[in-house]
Structure formats: C-alpha cells, structure tokens
Scaffold this active site. Structure first.
Site, PDB file in Angstrom:
ATOM      1  N   CYS A 101      -9.044 -28.356   2.203  1.00 43.99           N
ATOM      2  CA  CYS A 101      -9.122 -26.943   2.595  1.00 43.99           C
ATOM      3  C   CYS A 101     -10.132 -26.280   1.676  1.00 43.99           C
ATOM      4  CB  CYS A 101      -7.750 -26.301   2.413  1.00 43.99           C
ATOM      5  SG  CYS A 101      -7.760 -24.506   2.660  1.00 43.99           S
TER       6      CYS A 101
ATOM      7  N   CYS B 147      -6.400 -20.926   8.210  1.00 45.20           N
ATOM      8  CA  CYS B 147      -5.417 -20.485   7.214  1.00 45.20           C
ATOM      9  C   CYS B 147      -5.749 -19.028   6.919  1.00 45.20           C
ATOM     10  CB  CYS B 147      -5.549 -21.345   5.956  1.00 45.20           C
ATOM     11  SG  CYS B 147      -4.529 -20.755   4.577  1.00 45.20           S
TER      12      CYS B 147
ATOM     13  N   ARG C 186       3.126 -19.736   4.074  1.00 41.43           N
ATOM     14  CA  ARG C 186       3.068 -20.180   2.674  1.00 41.43           C
ATOM     15  C   ARG C 186       3.549 -19.086   1.721  1.00 41.43           C
ATOM     16  NH1 ARG C 186      -2.046 -21.933   1.996  1.00 41.43           N
ATOM     17  NH2 ARG C 186      -1.377 -23.941   2.776  1.00 41.43           N
TER      18      ARG C 186
ATOM     19  N   CYS D 228     -13.179  -6.520  -4.176  1.00 37.76           N
ATOM     20  CA  CYS D 228     -11.745  -6.604  -3.866  1.00 37.76           C
ATOM     21  C   CYS D 228     -10.928  -6.089  -5.068  1.00 37.76           C
ATOM     22  CB  CYS D 228     -11.374  -8.040  -3.532  1.00 37.76           C
ATOM     23  SG  CYS D 228     -12.474  -8.746  -2.278  1.00 37.76           S
TER      24      CYS D 228
ATOM     25  N   CYS E 209      -6.988 -27.594  -2.018  1.00 39.31           N
ATOM     26  CA  CYS E 209      -7.690 -26.383  -1.565  1.00 39.31           C
ATOM     27  C   CYS E 209      -8.680 -25.937  -2.632  1.00 39.31           C
ATOM     28  CB  CYS E 209      -6.691 -25.247  -1.359  1.00 39.31           C
ATOM     29  SG  CYS E 209      -5.359 -25.661  -0.248  1.00 39.31           S
TER      30      CYS E 209
ATOM     31  N   CYS F 257     -18.319 -12.510  -8.743  1.00 40.70           N
ATOM     32  CA  CYS F 257     -18.417 -12.328  -7.293  1.00 40.70           C
ATOM     33  C   CYS F 257     -18.937 -10.917  -6.993  1.00 40.70           C
ATOM     34  CB  CYS F 257     -17.040 -12.526  -6.664  1.00 40.70           C
ATOM     35  SG  CYS F 257     -17.074 -12.358  -4.869  1.00 40.70           S
TER      36      CYS F 257
ATOM     37  N   CYS G 254      -8.837  -8.459  -7.416  1.00 47.30           N
ATOM     38  CA  CYS G 254      -9.351  -9.781  -7.801  1.00 47.30           C
ATOM     39  C   CYS G 254      -9.921  -9.841  -9.215  1.00 47.30           C
ATOM     40  CB  CYS G 254     -10.402 -10.227  -6.796  1.00 47.30           C
ATOM     41  SG  CYS G 254     -10.870 -11.960  -7.061  1.00 47.30           S
TER      42      CYS G 254
HETATM   43  N1  SAM Z   1     -14.037 -15.423  -2.258  1.00 43.90           N
HETATM   44  C1  SAM Z   1     -13.376 -15.926  -1.138  1.00 43.90           C
HETATM   45  C2  SAM Z   1     -12.777 -14.849  -0.268  1.00 43.90           C
HETATM   46  O1  SAM Z   1     -12.399 -13.801  -0.773  1.00 43.90           O
HETATM   47  O2  SAM Z   1     -12.668 -15.075   0.931  1.00 43.90           O
HETATM   48  C3  SAM Z   1     -12.334 -16.963  -1.440  1.00 43.90           C
HETATM   49  C4  SAM Z   1     -11.416 -16.847  -2.639  1.00 43.90           C
HETATM   50  S1  SAM Z   1     -10.307 -15.464  -2.666  1.00 43.90           S
HETATM   51  C5  SAM Z   1      -9.766 -15.531  -4.325  1.00 43.90           C
HETATM   52  C6  SAM Z   1      -8.949 -15.958  -1.636  1.00 43.90           C
HETATM   53  C7  SAM Z   1      -7.795 -15.012  -1.458  1.00 43.90           C
HETATM   54  O3  SAM Z   1      -6.944 -15.049  -2.592  1.00 43.90           O
HETATM   55  C8  SAM Z   1      -8.082 -13.535  -1.276  1.00 43.90           C
HETATM   56  O4  SAM Z   1      -8.481 -13.220   0.018  1.00 43.90           O
HETATM   57  C9  SAM Z   1      -6.729 -12.910  -1.597  1.00 43.90           C
HETATM   58  O5  SAM Z   1      -5.941 -12.775  -0.429  1.00 43.90           O
HETATM   59  C10 SAM Z   1      -6.101 -13.914  -2.561  1.00 43.90           C
HETATM   60  N2  SAM Z   1      -6.035 -13.335  -3.918  1.00 43.90           N
HETATM   61  C11 SAM Z   1      -7.068 -13.149  -4.758  1.00 43.90           C
HETATM   62  N3  SAM Z   1      -6.678 -12.553  -5.911  1.00 43.90           N
HETATM   63  C12 SAM Z   1      -5.336 -12.350  -5.780  1.00 43.90           C
HETATM   64  C13 SAM Z   1      -4.349 -11.755  -6.623  1.00 43.90           C
HETATM   65  N4  SAM Z   1      -4.664 -11.239  -7.800  1.00 43.90           N
HETATM   66  N5  SAM Z   1      -3.074 -11.718  -6.181  1.00 43.90           N
HETATM   67  C14 SAM Z   1      -2.750 -12.243  -4.975  1.00 43.90           C
HETATM   68  N6  SAM Z   1      -3.644 -12.817  -4.135  1.00 43.90           N
HETATM   69  C15 SAM Z   1      -4.921 -12.862  -4.521  1.00 43.90           C
HETATM   70 FE1  SF4 Z   2     -14.838 -12.275  -4.440  1.00 46.35          FE
HETATM   71 FE2  SF4 Z   2     -12.339 -12.219  -5.280  1.00 46.35          FE
HETATM   72 FE3  SF4 Z   2     -13.037 -10.774  -3.174  1.00 46.35          FE
HETATM   73 FE4  SF4 Z   2     -12.966 -13.484  -2.971  1.00 46.35          FE
HETATM   74  S1  SF4 Z   2     -11.237 -12.136  -3.317  1.00 46.35           S
HETATM   75  S2  SF4 Z   2     -14.561 -12.100  -2.222  1.00 46.35           S
HETATM   76  S3  SF4 Z   2     -13.589 -14.027  -5.058  1.00 46.35           S
HETATM   77  S4  SF4 Z   2     -13.803 -10.501  -5.269  1.00 46.35           S
END
Ligand code: SAM
Ligand code: SF4
Ligand code: DTB
Length: 336
Positions: A130, A190, A262, A59, A99, A55, A62
C-alpha cells in the site's frame, strides 16, 4: 441482517444512526460485521514513512507540513534496500500488508519510479503493498496498477463542510479526483479521515456519507483519532469523547458493511476497553508496529496481549505468501 450495501444515504438517516441508544447502535453494527466478516479476525498492516517532512501542504493536523513548526527532521526518500529490510522485519512480526507514506503534495514521475521499486520489493516478500503519496494523475495511478500495487491510501479527512477549516492548499474535489483515478486503475481504495479536529457530529455523519455514497465503497476505511502534535494548529484541540469515536466506527460499519474499517492512528492514547468496543463495533484492521509515520503507536507486545485477551487473530489474506500464519501477533496463542 442490516447488511445491505447502499450508496444513497441521506445525511439525516446517518445522523439518526449516531443518535441511537449506544447498545442499539453497537448491536446493529455488530450484526452487519458478522454478516460479512469473521468477527474475531483483524487485518494487520505496518506503516513506514519513506519520505518525511517538508511537505508544501498546510494540513492543520500534520507534523510534516513545512508550515507547521514541529521540530521534525526532514528526510530524503529512503533507499529502496532499507525499505525492503523494514518490510521484511514487519513481516517477521506478523504484518501482512506494508504501507509506505511520503510527505508529498503529489509524486513526480521520477519519484514514482523509485516507489515502484519499493512496491516490487514488498510484493516479492509475499506481502500486500500500500502507498500514500498525495494526489495522483490518471497516468500515475495506471502505472502503479501495472506494477501490482494492492492499495492506495488517500483520505478525504473530514466532511466537505469542515474541510476548509483544516486544509487550504488542496480541495475536497481534488481528493475525490485522485480516488477516482485509483479506482479506475483497478487498485483497491483505502480512504477515511480523522476525528477529534473540532468537527461536529453532523460533520462526522457527512464525512462518512461521502465515503458511503461513492460509486463503490473503499475496500479499506481508516478512522484516525487526531494525534495532537505540538506546533500544529490543531494541537490543544478539544479531545473527542472516546464513546463518540466508537459510535463513529459503528456507523462506518453499518454504512460500509463489507469494507475493512481500520482503527487507525490514536490507539496509543486509547485504553484496551475503548479498543475492544471499537472491535465489537466493527473495526477489523489496525496498524501494528511501534511507529506510525512520525508518531508513536502501541508497542507490539501490548497489541499481542490485547489480541490474546480478546481472542482476536490476525487475518491472513488469501494466497498470502508472507508466512504470517506462524508469526503473526496472537498466532501462538490461537494455536495453543
Ligand atoms: N502526504 C500524503 C497525503 O496527505 O495524502 C500521504 C501521507 S498523510 C500523512 C496520510 C494521512 O494520515 C492524512 O490524510 C491524515 O488523514 C492522516 N494523518 C496525518 N497526520 C495525522 C495526525 N496527526 N493524526 C491523525 N491522522 C493523521
Ligand atoms: Fe503533507 Fe501531511 Fe498534508 Fe500529507 S497530511 S499532504 S504529509 S501536510
Ligand atoms: C491513515 O489513515 N493513517 C495513517 C496512514 N493512513 C498513512 C497515518 C497516520 C499518521 C499519524 C501521525 C503520524 O505518525 O505522523
């Protein structure tokens, strides 16, 4: 009692909720919960990563960011048939919502058409669908709505004040804009965030205030505990005290009394007692299945045992054609 729906919360008033004695806070949250929901029913969703890794966003939590060295194998968008098969198996295990997550900044229109085929397949199984695909344009949200998408997940993640410590490649306002597109298209929203990223209590209050003061509350509010992934900048962050997590769930319940809150990622590292307190504080939705997107979740058997011990039954959505009354976790014990 204490179940008024408001959109004008001041930060100080929310901080005052956080500072209540624990029993007073939980009592108040539980009353709000009972005023709107069956306190023993929990909505059950299963997650699947349909496009994993690489990606472009940064973040800090992530596993899927290309900028984080997390040893995750990148995968292409999954074939539609495989996704439907996974949804069928989730349905057999008792999930009523499926989802699907994709590691995109935003979907291309071509990818969106593939995801629409997945949504249609999931819906044809009688399940709620979802997706979480990153930012959406107004037109893309409308296209998903035309094809019957039930929920779109897009988290604000944290407070506007702390946000810049976690993500630099898209702004807090970008996130609100996507939520507006989803809401205006008529799809259920959500949206929630992550705790345990080093934010302060004031940040947790400010994060919830953003959601509670939206023109309409999100129908679903995922509260994730950070899953610490080696190779991400947040690996090794100070752990959040579990009771502070429970407090945050309780405040979310009071601020958004009619939304599903949730108990989302992070359950794998929580004991039964913490999870039970979260349910008492107003959590009424979980991810069920032994995987989240890229990390482990509680084993299904462990969740069935917990539901049994607590006398919790899965919520079956109205008009659900998923057959879950017979198969959902704890359904057997509820019948006994
Ligand atoms: N890429 C898309 C986005 O960021 O909108 C969708 C998938 S992203 C993995 C969805 C959400 O999962 C993130 O916004 C975050 O809040 C949560 N998330 C991701 N990695 C996480 C982690 N290591 N621990 C807890 N929540 C996490
Ligand atoms: Fe990409 Fe992870 Fe951020 Fe979603 S949460 S935008 S998958 S880096
Ligand atoms: C949400 O709030 N939590 C889910 C879902 N929405 C998409 C994702 C949790 C991801 C946990 C880390 C992982 O498995 O990669």
């Amino acid at each position: 009692m204490h179940a008024e729906i408001r959109h004008d919360w001041a930060l100080d008033a929310i901080e005052a909720l956080f500072e209540l004695p624990f029993n007073d806070l939980l009592f108040r949250a539980h009353c709000a919960h009972r005023a709107h929901f069956d306190p023993n029913a929990v909505q059950v969703s299963t997650l699947l990563s349909v496009k994993t890794g690489a990606c472009p966003e940064d973040c800090a939590y992530c596993s899927q960011s290309a900028r984080n060295d997390t040893s995750l194998e990148r995968e292409r968008l999954m074939p539609v048939e495989e996704v439907i098969e996974a949804a069928r198996s989730a349905r057999e295990n008792g999930a009523t919502r499926f989802c699907m997550g994709a590691a995109w900044r935003n979907p291309t229109d071509r990818n969106l058409e593939k995801v629409i085929e997945m949504i249609e397949g999931v819906k044809s199984l009688g399940m709620e669908a979802c997706v979480t695909l990153g930012m959406l344009s107004r037109a893309q949200a409308e296209r998903l709505a035309e094809h019957g998408l039930d929920y779109y997940n897009h988290n604000i993640d944290t407070s506007p004040e702390f946000y810049g410590e976690v993500i630099s490649t898209r702004t807090f306002e970008d996130r609100l804009e996507t939520l507006e597109h989803v809401r205006d298209a008529g799809i259920n929203v959500c949206s929630g965030g992550i705790l345990g990223m080093g934010e302060s209590r004031r940040d947790r209050a400010s994060f919830l205030r953003q959601l509670a003061n939206l023109p309409r509350h999100p129908e679903s509010v995922p509260i994730n505990m950070l899953v610490q992934v080696p190779g991400t900048p947040l690996y090794g962050a100070d752990r959040l005290e579990p009771l502070e997590f429970v407090r945050t769930v309780a405040v979310a319940r009071i601020l958004m009394p009619a939304s599903h809150v949730r108990l989302s990622a992070g359950r794998h590292e929580m004991n039964d007692e913490t999870q039970a307190l979260c349910f008492f504080a107003g959590a009424n939705s979980i991810f069920y299945g032994d995987r989240l997107l890229t990390t482990d979740n509680n084993e299904e058997n462990a969740d069935q045992r917990l539901f049994d011990k607590l006398g919790i039954h899965p919520l079956i959505p109205e008009g659900c054609g998923c057959g879950s009354r017979e198969t959902a976790p704890a359904a057997a014990s509820a019948k006994a």
